[in-house]
Design a protein around this motif. Structure first.
Motif, PDB file in Angstrom:
ATOM      1  N   ASP A 141       0.659  -1.305  -0.097  1.00 54.44           N
ATOM      2  CA  ASP A 141       0.032  -0.200  -0.119  1.00 54.44           C
ATOM      3  C   ASP A 141       0.839   1.154   0.009  1.00 54.44           C
ATOM      4  N   ARG A 142       2.078   1.129   1.068  1.00 55.63           N
ATOM      5  CA  ARG A 142       2.883   2.267   0.897  1.00 55.63           C
ATOM      6  C   ARG A 142       3.508   2.503  -0.548  1.00 55.63           C
ATOM      7  N   ASP A 144       2.640   1.644  -3.354  1.00 56.43           N
ATOM      8  CA  ASP A 144       1.576   2.113  -4.262  1.00 56.43           C
ATOM      9  C   ASP A 144       1.507   3.706  -4.476  1.00 56.43           C
ATOM     10  N   GLN A 145       1.291   4.318  -2.997  1.00 56.09           N
ATOM     11  CA  GLN A 145       1.257   5.618  -3.015  1.00 56.09           C
ATOM     12  C   GLN A 145       2.382   6.385  -3.083  1.00 56.09           C
ATOM     13  N   ARG A 148       2.798   6.379  -7.098  1.00 60.56           N
ATOM     14  CA  ARG A 148       1.978   7.529  -7.767  1.00 60.56           C
ATOM     15  C   ARG A 148       2.603   8.767  -7.544  1.00 60.56           C
ATOM     16  N   ARG A 149       3.074   9.126  -6.352  1.00 65.79           N
ATOM     17  CA  ARG A 149       3.286  10.456  -5.868  1.00 65.79           C
ATOM     18  C   ARG A 149       4.900  11.021  -6.897  1.00 65.79           C
TER      19      ARG A 149
END
Length: 216
Positions: A141-142, A144-145, A148-149
């Motif tokens: 999850d981290r 992925d975030q 994207r950033r």
């Protein structure tokens, strides 16, 4: 006065650059500040002299004149504040670089460390197989975030900063896991960090402690 940092007498990571003194070495190399290293054994880390510097009995510490610091993030922050090269000149840009330092240590690193502990310390537990997917998902999850950033940028927010130094250092803990193969931009981001001459000098110096051979 040349600052002194502490490091493991023999690094338990096998010279892979994961011991936290590598982060401090990297920061000092980026700003061109010479430093000395005092090696500490595992037993000495729990003795009074070292505990006076680091109350939790860990490494690294940093001593510079009458200033003694512990906690990697605090030491790197201090270096970046005192020397040009790790914080932007603009106040808002500097604040964003500091934000990324906190994000690396407080948001991204904890689930990565949890994964490492789950594999090394809990792998033989009866409940490990059920828990492991949850731990992996928290890391993913981290990632992925963060992926994207970052997008297609070279660094997290403008030029390379202390925020990138800390984030790359944290992500390096996943390099052997294979998880980064799912994120081409994060893998390239780490590679850019590793390619920096200052990182190479810091890595070689830490590796030399493990091999007993001088750095190239």
């Amino acid at each position: 006065m040349i600052p002194t940092i502490t490091a493991f007498e023999r690094s338990p990571d096998g010279g892979k650059g994961l011991a936290r003194d590598t982060r401090v070495r990297w920061a000092r190399e980026e700003v061109g500040q010479p430093y000395e290293v005092r090696l500490v054994s595992f037993s000495a880390m729990k003795e009074g002299a070292h505990l006076a510097l680091h109350p939790f009995g860990q490494i690294p510490t940093s001593e510079e004149g009458d200033l003694g610091l512990f906690e990697t993030g605090a030491i790197v922050f201090h270096i970046a504040e005192r020397h040009a090269g790790l914080f932007p000149d603009d106040a808002n840009d500097r604040a964003r670089a500091i934000t990324w330092m906190f994000a690396a240590l407080s948001t991204v690193e904890p689930p990565i460390l949890e994964l490492g502990n789950a594999r090394l310390l809990e792998g033989d537990k009866s409940w490990s197989a059920q828990r492991m997917p949850l731990v992996v998902d928290r890391v993913r999850d981290r990632l992925d975030q963060l992926s994207r950033r970052l997008g297609d940028a070279d660094w997290l927010d403008g030029p390379f900063s202390a925020g990138d130094l800390m984030m790359v250092s944290v992500l390096l803990r996943l390099k052997l896991s294979g998880m980064l193969n799912e994120y081409a931009n994060l893998a390239a981001y780490i590679a850019r960090g590793e390619a920096r001459p200052a990182y190479k000098r810091a890595f070689d110096a830490q590796l030399a402690l493990y091999t007993g051979q001088p750095a190239d």
